[in-house]
Design a protein around this motif. Structure first.
Motif, PDB file in Angstrom:
ATOM      1  N   THR A   1       0.840  -1.197   0.000  1.00  0.00           N
ATOM      2  CA  THR A   1       0.000   0.000   0.000  1.00  0.00           C
ATOM      3  C   THR A   1       0.875   1.246   0.000  1.00  0.00           C
ATOM      4  O   THR A   1       1.747   1.393   0.858  1.00  0.00           O
ATOM      5  N   THR A   2       0.624   2.127  -0.946  1.00  0.00           N
ATOM      6  CA  THR A   2       1.398   3.375  -1.049  1.00  0.00           C
ATOM      7  C   THR A   2       0.618   4.580  -0.553  1.00  0.00           C
ATOM      8  O   THR A   2       1.099   5.703  -0.678  1.00  0.00           O
ATOM      9  N   THR A   3      -0.579   4.373  -0.020  1.00  0.00           N
ATOM     10  CA  THR A   3      -1.401   5.499   0.439  1.00  0.00           C
ATOM     11  C   THR A   3      -1.571   5.507   1.947  1.00  0.00           C
ATOM     12  O   THR A   3      -2.539   6.070   2.454  1.00  0.00           O
ATOM     13  N   LEU A   4      -0.657   4.877   2.673  1.00  0.00           N
ATOM     14  CA  LEU A   4      -0.753   4.884   4.127  1.00  0.00           C
ATOM     15  C   LEU A   4      -0.465   6.276   4.672  1.00  0.00           C
ATOM     16  O   LEU A   4       0.308   7.049   4.092  1.00  0.00           O
ATOM     17  N   ARG A   5      -1.070   6.576   5.796  1.00  0.00           N
ATOM     18  CA  ARG A   5      -0.915   7.890   6.408  1.00  0.00           C
ATOM     19  C   ARG A   5       0.452   7.995   7.076  1.00  0.00           C
ATOM     20  O   ARG A   5       0.819   7.168   7.904  1.00  0.00           O
ATOM     21  N   VAL A   6       1.191   9.027   6.699  1.00  0.00           N
ATOM     22  CA  VAL A   6       2.502   9.279   7.292  1.00  0.00           C
ATOM     23  C   VAL A   6       2.299  10.071   8.575  1.00  0.00           C
ATOM     24  O   VAL A   6       1.675  11.137   8.575  1.00  0.00           O
ATOM     25  N   LEU A   7       2.810   9.555   9.674  1.00  0.00           N
ATOM     26  CA  LEU A   7       2.636  10.211  10.961  1.00  0.00           C
ATOM     27  C   LEU A   7       3.637  11.351  11.106  1.00  0.00           C
ATOM     28  O   LEU A   7       4.718  11.334  10.518  1.00  0.00           O
ATOM     29  N   GLN A   8       3.268  12.325  11.903  1.00  0.00           N
ATOM     30  CA  GLN A   8       4.143  13.445  12.187  1.00  0.00           C
ATOM     31  C   GLN A   8       3.970  13.841  13.650  1.00  0.00           C
ATOM     32  O   GLN A   8       2.909  13.653  14.232  1.00  0.00           O
TER      33      GLN A   8
END
Length: 428
Positions: free
Chosen positions: A118-125
């Motif tokens: 999956t390339t649309t996972l949410r990137v955490l910040q």
């Protein structure tokens, strides 16, 4: 000629006292695994073990639940972390070969497989204000439950001291007046009055803490530049909970996805020629409760929500059905306001460059996980067509973007397109 470093995915199955990880490559070949404790020594050992792979991406399952503490520690140490929802990981476990038994190692493998595919996972910040909002909101909810329990105990004692004089909505002032009017002489009555006085003192203390927490929430919401409190029925508590749980609003493609996440979108239950929908119990129930509070507040006051509710009642809908319709409209209004706030923040940060954004990476190997905090105008859906004006990612094909500017219309920030006759030809 230097050899290119392969990017690896570290799937994490977090628990309170232990963490199980599995390191996989881009072709899902296992490169390493391990189980570590969550104390300082175990966390340091896990970080030391992961340094074998310089270009690494941590995939944490349930970063808003059991995996939140570990994800926050990794973000504070400068690691690249993505969130893997529990449902895709469960599907991978279901269709995987083997014994299909649920173990920590199997869970970590499923999380890593989801991150690779999956390339649309949410990137955490790491956002300290949102973390503070979440903690203060949870603290205020706990204080509210404590206040309700204290009031219940106090009312039970007052009903025995003053039979027939119980108040439905008891306040501290009324409780003090009622206690001052009674002077029992027997030991049971004196003990009952003393306990009631202690409960009243606890009630005063809890209400003072609730007031202080509400003021802190309001100051943080205003400091973030959010205009959620401009909506009818949305106060500091509701706005803070919305900001803390939503995080990055651009992770929702449109208002329908947002309504499905909040549990305000009905489920289709049609069969044949019969077209009907039923209540959805899915989604974020805390967000659904906040929207319900806003709906009840709008019905009690002279607002457009009350007019809409009465119009639905006149159409023959039952009270609960009309409230559900109003909650969907409030969900759409919250989504629009969050989108406008994000657009305004993106315009204000447009001059900072890639290095000025949080978690922005210059490494082209990580282009498969685009940072959701680096926002552009083309990343937001058009409010007229509900479609995106440009790609969300690092695609290089030419696109036609909307031309115009963000202008202030009263207290709202709206998009004003250019006049067609004044538009310049777009480059190919």
């Amino acid at each position: 000629m230097s050899q290119k470093v392969e990017q690896v995915i570290i799937g994490v199955d977090p628990h309170k006292l232990s963490v199980t990880i599995e390191v996989v490559g881009q072709r899902e070949q296992m490169l390493g695994s391990g189980r570590f404790t969550t104390d300082r020594a175990g966390y340091a050992a896990m970080r030391s073990y992961a340094r074998k792979w310089p270009d690494r991406v941590w995939a944490v399952e349930g970063s808003n639940g059991a995996g939140r503490p570990l994800a926050q520690r990794l973000l504070e140490d400068g690691e690249y972390v993505v969130d893997v929802p529990a449902k895709p990981a469960a599907r991978v476990r279901l269709f995987d070969t083997g014994h299909n038994r649920k173990t920590d190692a199997h869970d970590a493998h499923a999380v890593a497989a989801v991150a690779v595919r999956t390339t649309t996972l949410r990137v955490l910040q790491h956002d300290g204000e949102l973390e503070a909002l979440r903690m203060l909101t949870d603290r205020r909810e706990a204080l509210t439950r404590r206040r309700v329990q204290t009031v219940d105990r106090l009312q039970a004692l007052l009903a025995e001291l003053l039979p027939g004089q119980a108040k439905r909505d008891l306040t501290t002032g009324q409780a003090k007046t009622m206690l001052a009017s009674v002077r029992p002489r027997d030991i049971a009555g004196k003990t009952r009055r003393r306990i009631a006085s202690e409960e009243l003192a606890e009630l005063v203390s809890v209400e003072a803490k609730i007031k202080k927490a509400t003021a802190e929430l309001k100051s943080i919401v205003l400091a973030r530049g959010s205009r959620l409190m401009d909506l009818h029925g949305v106060g500091p508590v509701v706005a803070a909970r919305v900001l803390a749980d939503v995080g990055d609003v651009t992770r929702f493609a449109d208002r329908n996805r947002f309504a499905s996440w909040t549990g305000t979108a009905p489920l289709d239950a049609s069969s044949g020629e019969q077209n009907r929908h039923r209540l959805s119990r899915a989604g974020n129930r805390r967000m659904n409760h906040m929207i319900h509070i806003a709906a009840i507040s709008q019905i009690r006051l002279d607002t457009d929500g009350r007019a809409y509710y009465r119009r639905k009642r006149a159409e023959g809908k039952k009270p609960l059905e009309a409230i559900r319709c109003l909650k969907r409209r409030i969900s759409d209004a919250i989504y629009r306001q969050l989108l406008e706030d994000a657009q305004r923040a993106a315009v204000e940060d447009v001059g900072t460059g890639p290095g000025g954004h949080c978690r922005a990476s210059q490494n082209p190997a990580r282009s498969t996980f685009p940072c959701s905090s680096t926002l552009r105008i083309s990343h937001f859906p058009d409010p007229r067509t509900r479609r995106y004006a440009g790609p969300v990612g690092n695609r290089r094909e030419p696109v036609r973007r909307r031309r115009g500017m963000l202008v202030w219309a009263g207290t709202r920030c709206v998009w004003k397109p250019d006049v067609p006759s004044q538009r310049k030809p777009l480059r190919a």
